[in-house]
Design a protein around this motif. Structure first.
Motif, mmCIF file in Angstrom:
data_model
loop_
_atom_site.group_PDB
_atom_site.id
_atom_site.type_symbol
_atom_site.label_atom_id
_atom_site.label_comp_id
_atom_site.label_asym_id
_atom_site.label_seq_id
_atom_site.Cartn_x
_atom_site.Cartn_y
_atom_site.Cartn_z
ATOM 1 N N MET A 1 0.948 -0.952 -0.135
ATOM 2 C CA MET A 1 0.150 -0.213 0.135
ATOM 3 C C MET A 1 0.572 0.929 0.318
ATOM 4 N N ILE A 2 0.009 1.943 -0.522
ATOM 5 C CA ILE A 2 1.569 3.293 -0.920
ATOM 6 C C ILE A 2 1.284 4.793 1.032
ATOM 7 N N ASP A 3 2.005 4.947 1.331
ATOM 8 C CA ASP A 3 2.217 5.346 2.414
ATOM 9 C C ASP A 3 1.704 7.377 1.822
ATOM 10 N N LEU A 4 0.348 6.947 2.293
ATOM 11 C CA LEU A 4 -1.230 7.309 2.532
ATOM 12 C C LEU A 4 -0.486 8.828 3.451
ATOM 13 N N PRO A 5 -0.642 8.470 4.628
ATOM 14 C CA PRO A 5 0.378 9.565 5.038
ATOM 15 C C PRO A 5 0.494 10.220 4.976
ATOM 16 N N GLY A 6 2.506 9.854 3.862
ATOM 17 C CA GLY A 6 3.834 10.534 4.293
ATOM 18 C C GLY A 6 2.610 12.023 3.076
ATOM 19 N N ARG A 7 2.368 10.884 2.116
ATOM 20 C CA ARG A 7 1.912 11.854 0.913
ATOM 21 C C ARG A 7 0.856 13.238 1.013
ATOM 22 N N LEU A 8 0.161 12.224 2.403
ATOM 23 C CA LEU A 8 -0.473 13.965 2.512
ATOM 24 C C LEU A 8 -0.109 15.520 3.057
ATOM 25 N N LEU A 37 -7.061 10.679 8.665
ATOM 26 C CA LEU A 37 -5.801 10.834 8.270
ATOM 27 C C LEU A 37 -5.305 11.377 9.354
ATOM 28 N N LEU A 38 -5.627 13.178 9.433
ATOM 29 C CA LEU A 38 -5.406 14.477 9.870
ATOM 30 C C LEU A 38 -5.318 13.905 11.520
ATOM 31 N N ALA A 39 -6.457 13.022 12.038
ATOM 32 C CA ALA A 39 -6.823 13.384 13.624
ATOM 33 C C ALA A 39 -5.553 11.745 13.665
ATOM 34 N N HIS A 40 -5.396 11.307 12.864
ATOM 35 C CA HIS A 40 -4.644 10.531 13.718
ATOM 36 C C HIS A 40 -2.124 11.193 13.225
#
Length: 436
Positions: A1-8, A37-40
């Motif tokens: 899976m892509i690093d969605l938190p890092g990309r965000l 995502l933002l809350a975490h």
């Protein structure tokens, strides 16, 4: 899976210094993932204060339960939620009316140094491009949704535009998120739903990378639009000259520098200028600009647009909206000239210095007014206004100070606004020229 938190986080880097990040939270898949995502991330990162806003349109019975769902999600994540109820205005396009109501609410709540985050993704961008292409949009429209833009007193940012719907679904499945399924998203009478359910499956079956390549095309067109904006600013700088009537507060441009440009550059410059003032007509309805530009010197042309009117006077074009579009009621008696006088739909009037005793009245032009000037005798007011080049749209709004039937002063006009010998003057603060 892509690093969605890092990309965000990388996409949000330009606005980390904001005071507040507001998440536009519909309760659907996309905004639920963004909120989660933002809350975490806030637990391990130093982020601006988070809050969420849910706009309740009230267009279907099922929607009445959505604010409670959104509250439960936000409570679980420790994010404050604001629920705003809006009235959707009837019109030809329910989609557009709902969007206008939604963004109207966003504009109201977004304050200075705040950022509103919305969850549109790459698939949404591709749908936007195709939808606008079918409507005959130009470069600006085909550039799709901008990643960021001003909104209210703050800014809007779309940090997921390089993320696919499938990637958001995978994240939601991994974290077992619950979200709202809006029944209207399956209604294919709505153009975007038709494209999503009928057109894109066929396109991606033949061209699997269609969504990615269309989003890339939108990015290329966004760069092209940025160049056109740069050109518009160069052209507008030549037309943004000072006017003797800047005190009116009415946005204006000198016409002559614009008239020397090619027709395409004129449209580019004028649409750039008007873009902050009104919704623009499509390319088939720019004859109003041509009529305004080409009118003879003694004509009084105007171009009616969605949110106001463009007038031509004194070699300039002037933008009028709000109170400037109506006829103000006559103010009547000014009982205490030592205090400012609020003029209905026409700003405010003040009198400085001491005027001779006697009741004073404020009137507007009706025609035939005569004014006595110490050095010139009696003069027709229309001729005096012509001599000073007062724009026609302002003449009926100029406050006239009377004592009995004697016209004593015309507000703000040199040589007519008071008595230099007696030391009193009539000052007018016009109404705001831009509709708010």
């Amino acid at each position: 899976m892509i690093d969605l938190p890092g990309r965000l986080l990388r996409n949000l880097a330009p606005c980390r210094c904001a005071v507040t990040w507001r998440i536009a939270f519909s309760g659907g898949l996309d905004s639920t993932v963004l909120l989660h995502l933002l809350a975490h991330l806030a637990k391990s990162q130093s982020l601006p204060a988070l809050s969420a806003i849910h706009v309740h349109h009230g267009l279907q019975a099922a929607a009445d339960a959505w604010p409670d769902h959104c509250r439960s999600v936000c409570d679980a994540l420790g994010v404050p939620l604001q629920v705003v109820r809006v009235q959707v205005q009837p019109g030809a396009s329910l989609e557009r009316a709902a969007r206008d109501a939604r963004y109207g609410a966003f504009i109201e709540v977004t304050q200075a140094n705040e950022v509103l985050l919305t969850a549109q993704h790459r698939d949404d961008q591709a749908e936007t491009l195709l939808f606008r292409l079918l409507r005959g949009a130009g470069v600006r429209g085909l550039s799709g949704m901008p990643r960021q833009r001003p909104l209210g007193k703050g800014h809007l940012l779309r940090p997921l535009l390089d993320v696919t719907r499938a990637e958001l679904e995978a994240y939601a499945d991994e974290y077992r998120l619950n979200w709202i399924e809006d029944p209207s998203n399956q209604d294919r009478q709505f153009s975007r739903n038709y494209l999503r359910h009928q057109v894109f499956p066929v396109l991606t079956e033949r061209w699997p990378q269609a969504v990615a390549t269309m989003a890339r095309s939108a990015a290329h067109l966004g760069e092209a639009q940025a160049l056109l904006d740069d050109l518009a600013q160069i052209d507008l700088a030549r037309a943004s000259t000072d006017s003797e009537f800047d005190w009116l507060g009415v946005p204006s441009l000198e016409l002559a520098p614009l008239a020397t440009l090619s027709a395409a550059r004129q449209r580019n410059a004028v649409s750039h200028w008007l873009g902050a003032l009104t919704r623009l007509p499509d390319s088939d309805h720019w004859s109003g600009w041509e009529d305004l530009r080409d009118a003879t010197g003694d004509a009084r042309p105007l171009w009616r647009l969605t949110d106001g009117e463009l007038h031509r006077a004194g070699g300039r074009i002037w933008w009028l909206s709000g109170d400037w579009l109506g006829t103000p009621p006559a103010p009547g008696t000014w009982s205490d000239p030592s205090l400012p006088l609020a003029l209905p739909c026409n700003g405010e009037l003040t009198l400085t210095g001491q005027i001779c005793d006697g009741p004073l009245q404020i009137r507007y032009r009706e025609g035939g007014e005569i004014m006595h000037l110490p050095d010139r005798g009696h003069r027709n007011l229309k001729r005096l206004l012509n001599e000073r080049g007062v724009p026609n749209f302002a003449r009926g709004r100029l406050p006239l100070l009377y004592q009995g039937e004697q016209l004593l002063a015309v507000a703000n006009l040199r040589g007519l606004s008071g008595s230099a010998n007696d030391g009193w003057f009539l000052h007018w603060q016009p109404p705001p020229a831009i509709k708010v």
